[in-house]
Structures are given as structure tokens and as C-alpha cells.
Scaffold this motif. Sequence first.
Motif, mmCIF file in Angstrom:
data_model
loop_
_atom_site.group_PDB
_atom_site.id
_atom_site.type_symbol
_atom_site.label_atom_id
_atom_site.label_comp_id
_atom_site.label_asym_id
_atom_site.label_seq_id
_atom_site.Cartn_x
_atom_site.Cartn_y
_atom_site.Cartn_z
ATOM 1 N N GLU A 34 0.836 -1.209 0.000
ATOM 2 C CA GLU A 34 0.000 0.000 0.000
ATOM 3 C C GLU A 34 0.869 1.257 0.000
ATOM 4 O OE1 GLU A 34 -3.897 -1.818 2.388
ATOM 5 O OE2 GLU A 34 -2.330 -0.749 3.463
ATOM 6 N N ALA A 35 1.963 1.232 0.764
ATOM 7 C CA ALA A 35 2.877 2.382 0.814
ATOM 8 C C ALA A 35 3.565 2.575 -0.536
ATOM 9 C CB ALA A 35 3.915 2.175 1.915
ATOM 10 N N LEU A 36 3.945 1.447 -1.176
ATOM 11 C CA LEU A 36 4.594 1.507 -2.487
ATOM 12 C C LEU A 36 3.654 2.101 -3.526
ATOM 13 C CD1 LEU A 36 7.262 0.639 -3.865
ATOM 14 C CD2 LEU A 36 6.144 -1.523 -4.433
ATOM 15 N N VAL A 37 2.401 1.693 -3.481
ATOM 16 C CA VAL A 37 1.397 2.214 -4.409
ATOM 17 C C VAL A 37 1.170 3.700 -4.179
ATOM 18 C CG1 VAL A 37 -1.057 2.124 -5.029
ATOM 19 C CG2 VAL A 37 0.245 -0.002 -4.764
ATOM 20 N N SER A 70 3.909 10.352 -6.931
ATOM 21 C CA SER A 70 4.948 10.782 -7.872
ATOM 22 C C SER A 70 4.380 11.235 -9.216
ATOM 23 C CB SER A 70 5.939 9.643 -8.117
ATOM 24 O OG SER A 70 5.337 8.599 -8.867
ATOM 25 N N ILE A 71 3.177 10.790 -9.544
ATOM 26 C CA ILE A 71 2.604 11.161 -10.844
ATOM 27 C C ILE A 71 1.570 12.284 -10.733
ATOM 28 C CG2 ILE A 71 2.999 8.882 -11.834
ATOM 29 C CD1 ILE A 71 0.031 8.277 -11.405
ATOM 30 N N LYS A 72 1.356 12.768 -9.508
ATOM 31 C CA LYS A 72 0.410 13.876 -9.355
ATOM 32 C C LYS A 72 1.013 15.152 -9.931
ATOM 33 C CE LYS A 72 -2.087 12.305 -5.239
ATOM 34 N NZ LYS A 72 -2.318 12.568 -3.792
ATOM 35 N N PRO A 73 0.259 15.913 -10.670
ATOM 36 C CA PRO A 73 0.796 17.173 -11.215
ATOM 37 C C PRO A 73 1.122 18.142 -10.090
ATOM 38 C CG PRO A 73 -1.587 17.041 -11.555
ATOM 39 C CD PRO A 73 -1.152 15.710 -11.039
ATOM 40 N N THR A 74 2.283 18.836 -10.227
ATOM 41 C CA THR A 74 2.695 19.803 -9.215
ATOM 42 C C THR A 74 1.818 21.035 -9.294
ATOM 43 O OG1 THR A 74 4.963 19.035 -9.430
ATOM 44 C CG2 THR A 74 4.625 21.132 -8.298
#
Length: 299
Positions: free
Chosen positions: A227-230, A236-240
Motif C-alpha cells: 500500500e505504501a509503495l502504491v 509521484s505522478i500527481k501534477p505539481t
Amino acid sequence: MAKAIKKQALGRGLSALLKDPENDIKSIGDKNADKLVGNIIELDIEAIAINPFQPRSNFNEDSLQELASSIKELGLIQPITVRKLDFNKYQLISGERRLRASKMVGLTTVPAYIRIANDNESLLMALVENIQRHDLDPIEIALSYQRLIDEIQLTQEQMSERVGKKRSTIANYLRLLKLDPIIQTGIRDGFISMGHGRAIINIENQDVQTDIYQKIVSQNLSVRETEALVKNYQDSIKPTATKAKKTASFKVDDEQKKAFVNFFGSKIDVKIAGNGKGKITIPFHSEEDFNRIIKLIKG
């Protein structure tokens, strides 16, 4: 004379009655149906066809051998369930493991609970009974739920009532079928648990799914670690988020800036906010320079 023969035929027992063409029972309304349907009868194994609707597709050989040894020692204690197809022909509804194990030890007959059902009823009974078992893997259960939707047209609410499971539980099983087939096989083979699968399903990209699956197996990750890895991947893929710069409500022109420079004898910084507020920054380079600016301000 005919009556005597008839009584003799009936007196041969229920198993004999099933093999008598004159008493072939095809529906619950047929004569003598009450003597057979709903009763446990000793049936010839060769007269029983495997259920094509069987939701189970994996049979653990070690477990099957253990069951066969038990049947050889104690006999088949729990009857299988069949439906009548034709004269002396039956189709398994539930109990395939028991039937397979009985064949392994050489039994020629098995006790069977007889039903009369159409294809849909047979499928429904087989699926519902198997879903309620404890030895199906999560993918087999999910596939059973999906078949109830596709072939019986049951809604998730109707399935909830039939199998005694919460609708959310059914939905969680069905979501597993969105996993990459490699991961589904991993769940079926016991390399990862349903909990791991539920964590991975939150990732849409199947290539990333399989990458994480391989990490789980190679690093023996727990469900919590998965769950932490996911979560780290999703973060990491969320737009800044970028803050839009507010436009200043007015501008300080070069002449105004020059006036400040001439007065203080040093370059100043002017910042103006969108609401008209702002600040003027006057740099100094030493205590002497600071005192010089103070004198200018005091006049």
C-alpha cells in the motif's frame, strides 16, 4: 399380474427405480418424483457427468489425495448434489472434489442428493454453493460473481442476498478481475494475497501493476508495504500545483525608482501586491551606511 410386477419393481429400492425406463422421472410433477427428488440415492459414478458450470478450475493434488484417503477409510460421508438430465444420466451440481476423490479410490457408486433443474438453476446453485465454500481462491470467487452477472443477470444487490455477503465485499472481489492476468494468476497460485491485489488495483497502468507485483514477490512485501509503495507511485505522478502569480495593482515606473535611488543613494526594491499593498526594501552595507539612511529619513 401387472400390479405384482409393478410392486416388485418399486420394492427394488430407489436406486433400482432410477434405472427402470418405465419410471423415468423428468420433472417434479412426474409419478414417483417425490420418492427421488430431494432424496439421497446411491448413483453409479459413470452415470454422473461433470458440471460445465463448475466455477472451480484448480484442484490441489495434495488436498485431493488427502480427501481420497479419507474416503477410502471412512467412505463418502457428505453426498454430492446432482440434477437429472435423462434416463440414468445426471449432471454434477456440486461436489466435484468429492467425486474426483471417489474415482481415485475406485468407488463405483456415490451417495447423491438429486435435484431437477434447468441450466440457469443448475448454474445458480453451483455458483452460490461454491462461493460459500472456504477453499476457493479469490479469483475463482470473483469469476463466479461475474458469471452470476453475465449469465444469470443478477445485480450485486441480488447476489448479496443470495450468497449472504455485503455488496461492498462482492464489489471488492469483482475489482480483482481488472488486474493484469499475470497478477490474477499470482493470486490463484498463492504468491500474493487478495489484500495485495486490492492495493495494486488502485493503479490503472497494467505495466506498473506488474512491476509492483514483481517487487512484492521478490522482496516478500507485506500488504501494508505494498500500500505504501502504491501511494508513493501515485504521489509521484500527481501534477505539481503551481500558484498563479497575482498581477500588481499598479506599476512603479523608472522615474519613480530613480527618485528613490537618488534620495537614498542606493538601489531599492519595490514589491506591489494585487490589492495595492506593497513594501520597499532599502539595503545597507554597514552600520555607517545604516545611520546615513536614518538621517535621510529624519530629514
